[in-house]
Design a protein around this motif. Structure first.
Motif, PDB file in Angstrom:
ATOM      1  N   SER A 122      -6.584 -31.420 -32.731  1.00 34.59           N
ATOM      2  CA  SER A 122      -6.011 -29.975 -33.234  1.00 34.59           C
ATOM      3  C   SER A 122      -4.264 -29.902 -32.813  1.00 34.59           C
ATOM      4  O   SER A 122      -4.037 -29.611 -31.542  1.00 34.59           O
ATOM      5  N   LEU A 123      -3.556 -29.848 -32.829  1.00 32.77           N
ATOM      6  CA  LEU A 123      -1.989 -30.189 -33.323  1.00 32.77           C
ATOM      7  C   LEU A 123      -1.400 -29.756 -33.228  1.00 32.77           C
ATOM      8  O   LEU A 123      -1.254 -28.792 -34.224  1.00 32.77           O
ATOM      9  N   GLY A 124      -0.549 -29.065 -32.104  1.00 31.14           N
ATOM     10  CA  GLY A 124       0.931 -27.867 -32.275  1.00 31.14           C
ATOM     11  C   GLY A 124       1.558 -28.297 -32.788  1.00 31.14           C
ATOM     12  O   GLY A 124       2.755 -27.944 -32.402  1.00 31.14           O
ATOM     13  N   ILE A 125       1.536 -27.700 -34.475  1.00 30.37           N
ATOM     14  CA  ILE A 125       3.339 -28.910 -35.101  1.00 30.37           C
ATOM     15  C   ILE A 125       3.956 -26.701 -34.680  1.00 30.37           C
ATOM     16  O   ILE A 125       4.924 -27.679 -34.279  1.00 30.37           O
ATOM     17  N   GLN A 126       3.520 -26.277 -35.225  1.00 31.30           N
ATOM     18  CA  GLN A 126       3.816 -24.328 -35.147  1.00 31.30           C
ATOM     19  C   GLN A 126       5.109 -24.750 -36.602  1.00 31.30           C
ATOM     20  O   GLN A 126       5.105 -23.099 -36.732  1.00 31.30           O
ATOM     21  N   ASP A 130      13.290 -28.326 -37.998  1.00 33.05           N
ATOM     22  CA  ASP A 130      14.176 -28.491 -36.860  1.00 33.05           C
ATOM     23  C   ASP A 130      14.542 -27.741 -36.108  1.00 33.05           C
ATOM     24  O   ASP A 130      13.862 -27.179 -35.020  1.00 33.05           O
ATOM     25  N   ALA A 131      15.153 -26.165 -36.763  1.00 31.68           N
ATOM     26  CA  ALA A 131      15.557 -25.454 -36.291  1.00 31.68           C
ATOM     27  C   ALA A 131      14.819 -24.361 -35.823  1.00 31.68           C
ATOM     28  O   ALA A 131      14.902 -23.476 -34.858  1.00 31.68           O
ATOM     29  N   ALA A 132      13.549 -24.389 -37.203  1.00 26.18           N
ATOM     30  CA  ALA A 132      12.488 -23.222 -36.588  1.00 26.18           C
ATOM     31  C   ALA A 132      11.955 -23.792 -34.879  1.00 26.18           C
ATOM     32  O   ALA A 132      11.604 -22.888 -34.294  1.00 26.18           O
ATOM     33  N   LEU A 133      12.051 -24.839 -35.145  1.00 26.34           N
ATOM     34  CA  LEU A 133      10.604 -25.629 -33.651  1.00 26.34           C
ATOM     35  C   LEU A 133      11.856 -25.175 -32.551  1.00 26.34           C
ATOM     36  O   LEU A 133      11.755 -24.504 -31.842  1.00 26.34           O
ATOM     37  N   ARG A 138      10.157 -24.984 -28.890  1.00 23.00           N
ATOM     38  CA  ARG A 138       9.594 -26.540 -28.806  1.00 23.00           C
ATOM     39  C   ARG A 138      10.614 -26.747 -28.821  1.00 23.00           C
ATOM     40  O   ARG A 138      11.364 -27.548 -28.947  1.00 23.00           O
ATOM     41  N   THR A 139       9.783 -28.346 -28.158  1.00 22.63           N
ATOM     42  CA  THR A 139      10.961 -29.701 -27.109  1.00 22.63           C
ATOM     43  C   THR A 139      10.193 -30.798 -28.420  1.00 22.63           C
ATOM     44  O   THR A 139      11.026 -32.081 -28.293  1.00 22.63           O
ATOM     45  N   HIS A 140       9.312 -30.788 -29.315  1.00 25.36           N
ATOM     46  CA  HIS A 140       9.325 -31.970 -30.178  1.00 25.36           C
ATOM     47  C   HIS A 140      10.449 -31.537 -31.896  1.00 25.36           C
ATOM     48  O   HIS A 140      10.932 -30.137 -32.480  1.00 25.36           O
ATOM     49  N   SER A 141      10.360 -32.366 -32.744  1.00 22.14           N
ATOM     50  CA  SER A 141      10.967 -32.721 -33.746  1.00 22.14           C
ATOM     51  C   SER A 141      10.608 -32.146 -35.304  1.00 22.14           C
ATOM     52  O   SER A 141       8.695 -32.751 -34.920  1.00 22.14           O
ATOM     53  N   GLU A 178       7.336 -24.635 -47.112  1.00 19.37           N
ATOM     54  CA  GLU A 178       7.432 -25.142 -45.452  1.00 19.37           C
ATOM     55  C   GLU A 178       5.616 -25.778 -46.016  1.00 19.37           C
ATOM     56  O   GLU A 178       5.297 -26.810 -45.348  1.00 19.37           O
ATOM     57  N   LEU A 179       4.679 -24.607 -45.885  1.00 19.78           N
ATOM     58  CA  LEU A 179       3.610 -24.552 -46.185  1.00 19.78           C
ATOM     59  C   LEU A 179       3.102 -25.639 -47.013  1.00 19.78           C
ATOM     60  O   LEU A 179       1.991 -26.922 -47.355  1.00 19.78           O
ATOM     61  N   LYS A 180       3.676 -25.872 -48.645  1.00 19.47           N
ATOM     62  CA  LYS A 180       3.099 -27.032 -49.352  1.00 19.47           C
ATOM     63  C   LYS A 180       3.692 -28.183 -48.542  1.00 19.47           C
ATOM     64  O   LYS A 180       3.120 -29.295 -49.229  1.00 19.47           O
ATOM     65  N   SER A 181       4.592 -28.132 -48.406  1.00 20.62           N
ATOM     66  CA  SER A 181       4.911 -29.657 -47.808  1.00 20.62           C
ATOM     67  C   SER A 181       4.002 -29.771 -46.535  1.00 20.62           C
ATOM     68  O   SER A 181       3.596 -31.317 -46.101  1.00 20.62           O
ATOM     69  N   ALA A 182       3.725 -29.098 -45.805  1.00 16.33           N
ATOM     70  CA  ALA A 182       1.760 -29.041 -45.054  1.00 16.33           C
ATOM     71  C   ALA A 182       1.124 -29.904 -45.574  1.00 16.33           C
ATOM     72  O   ALA A 182       0.107 -30.440 -44.634  1.00 16.33           O
TER      73      ALA A 182
END
Ligand SMILES: C[S@@+](CC[C@H](N)C(=O)[O-])C[C@H]1O[C@@H](n2cnc3c(N)ncnc32)[C@H](O)[C@@H]1O
Ligand code: SF4
Length: 393
Positions: A122-126, A130-133, A138-141, A178-182
């Motif tokens: 289970s990955l924490g993508i969130q 990038d601006a929202a991350l 969050r420290t990932h892109s 965003e949800l559709k691209s997820a």
């Protein structure tokens, strides 16, 4: 005839993270150095302590949560899985989930967890922005998130990731996109959590001084509804308020919590629910990592509380957890777990009033919350248990 096996699940808490996210109030800590051998030994001892209280139980799932359990040494994960298999009865379909952050998910590390026996990641993508991350601390892109997703989908039998919506500045239209691209990145399961502002977190303090502007109630409700519709249309309906899966891909571990079945919790701050001599107990381990480690190494466990749940708390928990699920609460399971029927447990007429208001649905053998009911679950429970007025729509 032999007694039927009593099922149990195991939660393992790893409390360390590379950095702290400003919205998070989980038991998470940043440390430069962690003595992995000492932590492995302590987790194994606490596992043995609780396994002795649940002899001959059938272990259905293990969940490594955090914190950031992908920062564990894979050898620790492997040792816990191996010992759990010795201590409990297990079958071929033992579900073993590990939560991972994209920043600690290099190929070699993930392979180590797959080799250790983890079969669900289970990955924490969130966010996939990038601006929202960055706003979430969050420290990932997004690019790193995508790489971690593609790698995990190949390495593990089962796979899910988490997203957070109703973020500062987010609109329903932007969330739909965003949800559709997820969706193109999912494989059977997705958790979509509405951002909650937890007391004491940096986001809480920022909100208090007017420096954090969240979507209003209507926009948040619209985003919840978009989530339900988009994922249902994609064949991943909600099976719980924030969790969506194609049928059969549900997290069996989390279903144990929501169906209020027994589980053991080890590691700092972990909770458990354990039936001892026919009485459901709550257990809680010391929250502070250093104290937990020291006590466990000395005493074999760092239990701070192990006590029977009062009837009131038990009824409240079974109701609260069960109504989160799309399947709702089975009348028979409710009576077995609480020792009371729903008619006895709930305030007279409350169920009828909530059914008439469109928040609950009642059949001969189940009580379920409608989508509107699930959106205001706390108020619905208050009506059922304390006879508060039916919530306004
Ligand atoms: C405690 S985290 C552990 C996973 C991992 N450390 C990570 O951050 O990716 C579990 C999940 O809870 C969710 N979460 C944590 N705090 C939240 C909050 N305040 N509002 C909504 N979701 C939250 C996030 O989606 C996160 O992936
Ligand atoms: S959200 Fe995850 S990474 Fe961030 S502080 Fe919480 S547990 Fe750690």
């Amino acid at each position: 005839m032999a007694e039927p096996a009593h099922n149990i699940a195991l939660y393992v808490h790893w409390p360390f993270c590379l950095s702290l996210c400003p919205y998070c109030d989980f038991n998470s800590h940043v440390r430069d150095n962690v003595d992995h051998a000492a932590w492995r030994g302590a987790l194994l001892r606490e596992l043995e302590h609780y396994a002795a209280q649940a002899p001959n139980h059938h272990l259905t799932s293990i969940f490594f949560g955090g914190g950031t359990p992908s920062l564990m040494a894979p050898a620790t994960t492997a040792a816990i899985i191996a010992r759990a298999k010795e201590l409990f009865v297990t079958g071929d379909n033992l579900e073993i989930t590990l939560e991972a952050n994209p920043t600690s998910s290099e190929t070699g590390v993930l392979e180590g967890f797959a080799d250790a026996g983890v079969n669900r990641l289970s990955l924490g993508i969130q966010a996939l922005d990038d601006a929202a991350l960055s706003a979430l601390g969050r420290t990932h892109s997004v690019a790193e998130a995508r790489t971690a997703i593609l790698m995990s989908r190949d390495l593990f039998d089962r796979f899910s990731f988490d997203l957070i919506y109703a973020r500062p500045g987010q609109t329903p239209t932007a969330w739909r996109t965003e949800l559709k691209s997820a969706l193109n990145l999912t494989r059977g399961h997705l958790s979509a959590y509405q951002l909650t502002i937890e007391s004491g977190t940096p986001f809480f303090l920022a909100q208090a001084r007017g420096a954090l502007e969240l979507p209003d109630e209507d926009a948040s409700a619209a985003m919840f509804e978009i989530t339900q519709r988009v994922l249902e249309d994609a064949g991943m309906p909600a099976y719980e308020i924030s969790n969506h899966a194609i049928p059969g891909e549900e997290s069996r571990h989390n279903l144990t919590y929501w169906r209020h079945r027994d589980y053991i919790g080890i590691g700092p701050g972990a909770h458990g629910r354990l039936t001892l001599k026919g009485i459901v107990h709550e257990t809680r381990q010391h929250r502070a990592p250093d104290i937990w480690l020291e006590r466990t190494l000395v005493n074999g466990h760092a239990t701070q509380r192990s006590a029977p749940l009062t009837k009131e708390t038990l009824i409240q928990e079974v109701t609260m957890m069960g109504l989160r699920l799309t399947e709702g609460i089975s009348a028979a399971a409710f009576a077995i777990r609480t020792g009371q029927t729903m008619e006895e447990a709930f305030h007279p007429d409350a169920t009828t009033r909530l059914v008439e208001a469109g928040y609950l649905e009642l059949t001969a053998d189940r009580l379920t919350a409608s989508i509107a009911g699930r959106q205001r679950l706390n108020a619905v429970i208050e009506t059922l248990i304390s006879s508060q007025p039916v919530p306004q729509s």
